[in-house]
Design a protein around this motif. Sequence first.
Motif, mmCIF file in Angstrom:
data_model
loop_
_atom_site.group_PDB
_atom_site.id
_atom_site.type_symbol
_atom_site.label_atom_id
_atom_site.label_comp_id
_atom_site.label_asym_id
_atom_site.label_seq_id
_atom_site.Cartn_x
_atom_site.Cartn_y
_atom_site.Cartn_z
ATOM 1 N N PHE A 38 -17.979 2.569 30.981
ATOM 2 C CA PHE A 38 -17.938 3.163 32.366
ATOM 3 C C PHE A 38 -19.071 2.083 33.014
ATOM 4 C CE2 PHE A 38 -21.692 6.425 33.778
ATOM 5 C CZ PHE A 38 -20.925 6.837 34.491
ATOM 6 N N THR A 72 -24.401 11.770 33.785
ATOM 7 C CA THR A 72 -22.942 12.641 34.124
ATOM 8 C C THR A 72 -23.986 14.124 33.064
ATOM 9 O OG1 THR A 72 -23.061 11.858 31.233
ATOM 10 C CG2 THR A 72 -22.000 11.057 33.002
ATOM 11 N N LEU A 97 -16.118 8.422 31.228
ATOM 12 C CA LEU A 97 -17.937 9.194 31.237
ATOM 13 C C LEU A 97 -18.475 8.471 29.911
ATOM 14 C CD1 LEU A 97 -18.249 11.354 33.812
ATOM 15 C CD2 LEU A 97 -18.282 9.220 34.181
#
Length: 326
Positions: A288, A236, A282
């Motif tokens: 997640f 991410t 996230l």
Amino acid sequence: MASILCFGEALIDFHAQPQAGGNQPPAFVPFAGGAPANVAVAAARLGARSRFAGMLSRDMFGDFLLKSLDELGVGTVDVVRTDEARTALAFVALDELGERSFSFYRPPAADLLFRPEHFRAETFDDVAIFHVCSNSLTEAAIADTTIDGMRRARAAGALVSFDMNLRPALWPRDEAPMPRLWNALLEADIVKLSAEEFAFIHAGAGSDDALLARLWRGEAKVLLVTDGSEPMLWFTRDGRGTIPGWPVTTVDATAAGDAFVGGLLSRLTDEKITRETLSGLLADTSRFHDLLRFAAACGAITVTRKGSFTAIPDQAEVRAFMEKHT
């Protein structure tokens, strides 16, 4: 409930069957398939509302594909039919580890003829996630349609998902895939690659950090890299990590990545994740990871079965599998 809309190709996968004797010719059995169509089926099997958008031929295989989608609960209001081309065919051979080799009969094919004007005025009104792959980037006109769809979906407030699903044999020999691949990579909020695809785009980008820096200049919030039963990598804008794989014996890996994506997208819609709330998900590592483990279980079950549509599990099967293997 808002829909998952999957755009692109639906085709016939002819799977090689074991030969009865050394002198027997090889036999192939037809299965409904095509990467975005597989994702739509996976999402529907898992209880999500899903639709497929694409061009199907008015031949016997187009009829079979439409019937298969309808029977498995996939909405087909965005399917267009044509007499201008036949259905694409893929002949799939498996090695002793269940890994695939493909022989494609495409182009010409009906799925390549979908154009922006074929999207209905209402197509994107109730779409939560719009999903595509690179098989609708192999020619200029269908690539432009794909990017147009990604942008229309975003303008309507939908998340955009891209699974590269790169098949070099589908690309013209004089066409370098990378420019069109990056056009799509930069339009997607969620990007999924196989380990081989990660290495492919890595070679052109340099280091991991250089690749990620380029990706984050677009719309992407998360990159997922799957590698069969090996640990999955996730990236991410604020972190990175791994998720262990599920221990299974591979029989046929044809639809595994599509089942993974369908599992992930169905969970995102279950939890009503939007473009505005994706970053919050996230950042919640436990939540997640739970979504990724569920998606990986969908793929793991799928590789234990032969076929494409027919190999994809339903919600009860995935939950039972996860409980058994925890």
